[in-house]
Design an enzyme around this catalytic site. Structure first.
Site, PDB file in Angstrom:
ATOM      1  N   GLU A 256       0.888  -1.177   0.000  1.00  0.00           N
ATOM      2  CA  GLU A 256       0.000   0.000   0.000  1.00  0.00           C
ATOM      3  C   GLU A 256       0.914   1.212   0.000  1.00  0.00           C
ATOM      4  OE1 GLU A 256      -3.255  -0.130  -0.065  1.00  0.00           O
ATOM      5  OE2 GLU A 256      -3.407  -2.290   0.174  1.00  0.00           O
ATOM      6  N   CYS A 295      -2.886   8.847   3.301  1.00  0.00           N
ATOM      7  CA  CYS A 295      -2.631   8.284   1.965  1.00  0.00           C
ATOM      8  C   CYS A 295      -3.816   8.516   1.036  1.00  0.00           C
ATOM      9  CB  CYS A 295      -2.342   6.800   2.078  1.00  0.00           C
ATOM     10  SG  CYS A 295      -3.632   5.912   2.952  1.00  0.00           S
TER      11      CYS A 295
HETATM   12  P1  NAP Z   1       8.350   4.883   4.709  1.00  0.00           P
HETATM   13  O1  NAP Z   1       9.472   5.778   5.005  1.00  0.00           O
HETATM   14  O2  NAP Z   1       8.361   4.105   3.453  1.00  0.00           O
HETATM   15  O3  NAP Z   1       8.235   3.896   5.972  1.00  0.00           O
HETATM   16  C1  NAP Z   1       7.198   2.966   6.070  1.00  0.00           C
HETATM   17  C2  NAP Z   1       7.621   1.830   6.970  1.00  0.00           C
HETATM   18  O4  NAP Z   1       8.674   1.084   6.358  1.00  0.00           O
HETATM   19  C3  NAP Z   1       8.160   2.263   8.324  1.00  0.00           C
HETATM   20  O5  NAP Z   1       7.706   1.365   9.295  1.00  0.00           O
HETATM   21  C4  NAP Z   1       9.669   2.129   8.147  1.00  0.00           C
HETATM   22  O6  NAP Z   1      10.353   1.911   9.359  1.00  0.00           O
HETATM   23  C5  NAP Z   1       9.736   0.899   7.280  1.00  0.00           C
HETATM   24  N1  NAP Z   1      10.969   0.724   6.543  1.00  0.00           N
HETATM   25  C6  NAP Z   1      11.913   1.643   6.245  1.00  0.00           C
HETATM   26  N2  NAP Z   1      12.894   1.051   5.507  1.00  0.00           N
HETATM   27  C7  NAP Z   1      12.543  -0.238   5.350  1.00  0.00           C
HETATM   28  C8  NAP Z   1      13.137  -1.350   4.684  1.00  0.00           C
HETATM   29  N3  NAP Z   1      14.299  -1.237   4.027  1.00  0.00           N
HETATM   30  N4  NAP Z   1      12.518  -2.539   4.737  1.00  0.00           N
HETATM   31  C9  NAP Z   1      11.333  -2.678   5.373  1.00  0.00           C
HETATM   32  N5  NAP Z   1      10.724  -1.650   6.019  1.00  0.00           N
HETATM   33  C10 NAP Z   1      11.324  -0.448   5.991  1.00  0.00           C
HETATM   34  O7  NAP Z   1       6.962   5.666   4.711  1.00  0.00           O
HETATM   35  P2  NAP Z   1       6.394   6.694   5.826  1.00  0.00           P
HETATM   36  O8  NAP Z   1       7.175   7.967   5.714  1.00  0.00           O
HETATM   37  O9  NAP Z   1       6.275   6.055   7.162  1.00  0.00           O
HETATM   38  O10 NAP Z   1       4.916   6.907   5.319  1.00  0.00           O
HETATM   39  C11 NAP Z   1       4.544   7.869   4.362  1.00  0.00           C
HETATM   40  C12 NAP Z   1       4.210   7.227   3.040  1.00  0.00           C
HETATM   41  O11 NAP Z   1       3.315   6.144   3.248  1.00  0.00           O
HETATM   42  C13 NAP Z   1       3.495   8.162   2.098  1.00  0.00           C
HETATM   43  O12 NAP Z   1       4.082   8.061   0.839  1.00  0.00           O
HETATM   44  C14 NAP Z   1       2.065   7.643   2.045  1.00  0.00           C
HETATM   45  O13 NAP Z   1       1.401   7.858   0.846  1.00  0.00           O
HETATM   46  C15 NAP Z   1       2.247   6.204   2.314  1.00  0.00           C
HETATM   47  N6  NAP Z   1       1.059   5.653   2.940  1.00  0.00           N
HETATM   48  C16 NAP Z   1       0.277   4.803   2.227  1.00  0.00           C
HETATM   49  C17 NAP Z   1      -0.864   4.255   2.795  1.00  0.00           C
HETATM   50  C18 NAP Z   1      -1.740   3.309   2.031  1.00  0.00           C
HETATM   51  O14 NAP Z   1      -2.605   2.686   2.651  1.00  0.00           O
HETATM   52  N7  NAP Z   1      -1.580   3.157   0.750  1.00  0.00           N
HETATM   53  C19 NAP Z   1      -1.212   4.580   4.106  1.00  0.00           C
HETATM   54  C20 NAP Z   1      -0.393   5.444   4.804  1.00  0.00           C
HETATM   55  C21 NAP Z   1       0.740   5.980   4.213  1.00  0.00           C
HETATM   56  P3  NAP Z   1      11.108   3.115  10.144  1.00  0.00           P
HETATM   57  O15 NAP Z   1      10.072   4.095  10.503  1.00  0.00           O
HETATM   58  O16 NAP Z   1      11.700   2.409  11.298  1.00  0.00           O
HETATM   59  O17 NAP Z   1      12.115   3.660   9.167  1.00  0.00           O
END
Ligand code: NAP
Length: 521
Positions: A256, A295
Site C-alpha cells: 500500500e 494516503c
Molecule cells: P516509509 O518511510 O516508506 O516507511 C514505512 C515503513 O517502512 C516504516 O515502518 C519504516 O520503518 C519501514 N521501513 C523503512 N525502511 C525499510 C526497509 N528497508 N525494509 C522494510 N521496512 C522499511 O513511509 P512513511 O514515511 O512512514 O509513510 C509515508 C508514506 O506512506 C506516504 O508516501 C504515504 O502515501 C504512504 N502511505 C500509504 C498508505 C496506504 O494505505 N496506501 C497509508 C499510509 C501511508 P522506520 O520508521 O523504522 O524507518
C-alpha cells in the site's frame, strides 16, 4: 527518557545502543528511544510460526471473531490514554487521534462480526464441487486454508493505531500470527496499543510479536509460507519487492503506497448546490485532517475551467480561517507535521510543485496558537492552482504528504477529466461530484481501472457521506500502479492474502465429508 521495548517470543526486550529517538512534533521534546540492535528476529519468527500459528489455526472463525471482539473492546476501554499519546507523539488533534484509534477498534469489531458469520469452520470452501470425469463420484473443489507461516506487517507513520489493527484483524481472523512493525517516529501509540492488546488476555501465545524500532534484518528471514503487508512510500515498497529472499521464496507481498488522489467536480454542479457544498467540505477535510498526512487525501482538485476561480476562492477562504497550533488545544483544528524530516520533505515538495503551479495560499508563515515561537514542525495549508491549457507535470507525479493540494482547470468533459486523473499512474481513491448520471457513468468506467476505490458524491448522499478519505473495513483498500498494486480489507476478500487457495480432487463423498461448512475436524 522512555525506552520502547519490542515483544519478542513472549518477552519484552530492549535493543542495544541508543537507537532512534521519538519526539513531540509540537515542542520538539524527546519522548522515547527505540532500538532493535541485537534482537534475534529469526528466533522471533520461529516462535510466532510454531506456537502462534498452531494456536490460531486450531481456533474456528467464530472463536477468532470472539478474540477480535475482546481486542476491540480493550482498545475502546483504553481510548483516552491512547489519544493523549497520539497528541504528544503524532501531533494529532483530538479529532485526528480519535480517527486513528476508533478506526482501529472499529475495524477489529467489523472483522469480529465477520468471524461470527463464518461460524465454526477453520477453512473456507470456495464454490461447489465440479464433476471432473464421466462419473459424478469424482470431483474437484477449492478450499482456502491459513498459510503456515507468519504475517509481517510494516506500517507508515501516519496511522499507528489503525494501521496496526486493520492488518492484524484480517490476519488473525484468517488464522495467521502477526509480527507488527510500526514506523519508528510515531511508534509510541503502537507500543501502548500492543500493551493493551496483550494485557486483555484475549490473544493466544505467539499470536503477536511487536518490533519497536528499525526493521533490521527482519524481512530477510521470511520464507515461502510467510506474508508481508507493507504500508509506506513507493521507494521502500520497491526495496522490499526486490529483496532476494522475497523473490526466491515467492513471499506473498501486499504493498500500500503513495497516491495522488483526485476529486473531480462535474460540469453540472453550481456553487449553490448541495453537491458543491459536499465537494468543498470533502476537499477541506482531506487537506487538513492529520495535517494532510493521509494516503487517501485529495491532492488534485479538478474543476471545470469556468468554476476554477470560485472553487479556488471558496477553498482559500475556508483554509485561511483554519486554526493551526498546539493540537492539545480544543480550538486548534490542525497540528504539526509528524517529524522534522516530514516538514523538510513537504517544503521541498511545495517548491517542486510551485515551479509550474501558482501558489494561491500558503506562501507566508501561518500564525500558530499555543506554540512557543520557533518551535515545532508546523506547516500551514497550501493551495496551488493550474489553469486549463497550462501544464504542471509534478502535480501528477509527486505526492506532497502534507496539507497541500492543487486546483486544476479542465474543459468539463469526462474524457478530459479521466485523462488528467490517469496521469497519476494509479491511485487509492478518487471522487466525482455530480448529479448528472451520464457524466458520472463515464467517470466511473474511466476511473475504475486506475483505482482501488471510487466515491461518487451527489446531493442524494450529501448528508450521509463519509467522504473519500475514510477507509472502511467493508470495502477494499489499495490501488494499482503508484499505489503499490495491493488490496486490503473489503470484508471477507481481505482474508485471501493470508489464505492458500488449494484445489482438491477426489471422491465426492470424501471431499463433501471433509470440507463442508460445519465440519471442523
Ligand atoms: P516509509 O518511510 O516508506 O516507511 C514505512 C515503513 O517502512 C516504516 O515502518 C519504516 O520503518 C519501514 N521501513 C523503512 N525502511 C525499510 C526497509 N528497508 N525494509 C522494510 N521496512 C522499511 O513511509 P512513511 O514515511 O512512514 O509513510 C509515508 C508514506 O506512506 C506516504 O508516501 C504515504 O502515501 C504512504 N502511505 C500509504 C498508505 C496506504 O494505505 N496506501 C497509508 C499510509 C501511508 P522506520 O520508521 O523504522 O524507518
Amino acid at each position: 527518557m522512555e525506552t520502547l521495548e519490542s515483544f519478542i517470543a513472549g518477552t519484552w526486550v530492549a535493543g542495544q545502543g541508543e537507537g532512534a529517538t521519538l519526539h513531540n512534533p509540537t515542542t520538539e521534546a524527546t519522548l522515547a528511544r527505540a532500538s532493535t540492535a541485537g534482537i534475534d528476529f529469526a528466533a522471533a519468527l520461529d516462535h510466532a510460526r510454531r506456537i502462534g500459528g498452531a494456536r490460531l489455526r486450531a481456533m474456528t472463525f467464530s472463536e477468532r471473531g470472539a478474540m477480535l471482539r475482546a481486542l476491540s473492546r480493550a482498545i475502546h476501554a483504553g481510548r483516552d490514554p491512547l489519544i493523549a499519546v497520539a497528541i504528544a507523539n503524532g501531533g494529532n488533534t483530538r479529532g485526528d487521534a480519535k480517527f486513528d484509534i476508533d478506526g482501529a477498534a472499529g475495524t477489529l469489531a467489523a472483522y469480529a462480526d465477520l468471524g461470527e458469520s463464518l461460524g465454526a469452520a477453520r477453512w473456507i470452501v470456495d464454490g461447489d464441487g465440479i464433476q471432473l470425469g464421466r462419473s459424478p463420484a469424482f470431483i474437484g473443489r477449492h478450499v482456502l486454508v491459513p498459510r503456515a507461516g507468519v504475517a509481517v506487517h510494516v506500517n507508515a507513520f501516519n496511522f499507528p493505531a489503525w494501521g496496526l489493527a486493520e492488518k492484524a484483524a484480517v490476519a488473525w481472523l484468517a488464522g495467521m500470527p502477526v509480527v507488527s512493525k510500526p514506523a519508528t517516529s510515531t511508534g509510541l501509540v503502537a507500543a501502548r496499543l500492543v500493551k493493551l492488546l496483550l494485557d486483555s488476555g484475549a490473544l493466544p501465545e505467539g499470536a503477536l510479536t511487536f518490533v519497536a524500532g528499525p526493521v533490521g534484518d527482519l524481512i530477510s528471514h521470511l520464507g515461502s509460507q510467510d506474508v508481508i503487508a507493507f504500508t509506506g512510500s513507493s521507494d521502500t515498497g520497491a526495496r522490499i519487492r526486490a529483496m532476494p529472499n522475497v523473490i526466491a521464496n515467492a513471499v506473498r507481498l501486499n504493498i500500500e503506497a503513495d497516491s495522488l488522489n483526485a476529486a473531480v467536480l462535474g460540469p453540472d454542479v453550481d456553487a449553490s448546490s448541495e453537491t458543491y457544498a459536499l465537494f468543498i467540505k470533502d476537499v477541506f477535510r482531506d487537506m487538513t485532517q492529520k495535517a494532510g498526512q493521509k494516503c487517501t487525501a485529495i491532492r488534485r482538485i479538478l474543476v471545470p475551467e469556468a468554476m476554477r476561480a470560485q472553487v479556488r476562492d471558496d477553498l482559500a477562504a475556508r483554509l485561511r480561517d483554519l486554526v493551526v497550533g498546539d493540537p492539545a488545544l480544543d480550538a486548534v483544528r490542525m497540528g504539526p507535521l509528524a517529524t522534522a524530516q516530514q516538514l523538510r520533505d513537504v517544503r521541498a515538495g511545495v517548491e517542486r510543485l510551485a515551479a509550474r503551479a501558482r501558489i494561491v495560499l500558503g506562501a507566508t508563515e501561518v500564525a500558530l496558537q499555543g506554540v512557543e515561537p520557533g518551535r515545532g514542525w508546523f506547516m500551514g495549508p497550501v493551495l496551488l492552482e493550474v489553469q486549463k491549457g497550462e501544464d504542471a507535470p509534478d502535480v501528477h507525479r509527486h505526492e506532497v504528504f502534507g496539507p497541500v493540494a492543487t486546483v486544476l482547470g479542465y474543459d468539463g468533459t469526462a474524457g478530459a477529466a479521466v485523462a488528467q486523473v490517469a496521469r497519476g499512474d494509479g491511485g487509492l481513491v478518487s471522487s466525482v461530484y455530480s448529479d448528472d448520471r451520464a457524466f458520472t457513468g463515464e467517470m466511473l468506467f474511466g476511473l475504475a481501472p486506475l483505482h482501488g476505490r471510487l466515491m461518487l458524491g451527489s446531493k442524494k448522499i450529501a448528508e450521509h457521506s463519509t467522504g473519500p478519505g475514510t477507509v472502511l473495513p467493508q470495502l477494499v483498500h489499495g490501488g494499482p500502479g503508484r499505489a503499490g498494486g495491493g488490496e486490503e480489507l473489503g470484508g471477507v476478500r481481505g482474508l485471501s492474502l493470508y489464505l492458500q487457495r488449494t484445489a482438491v480432487q477426489g471422491a465426492r463423498a470424501t471431499l463433501d465429508a471433509l470440507l463442508d461448512p460445519g465440519n471442523t475436524s
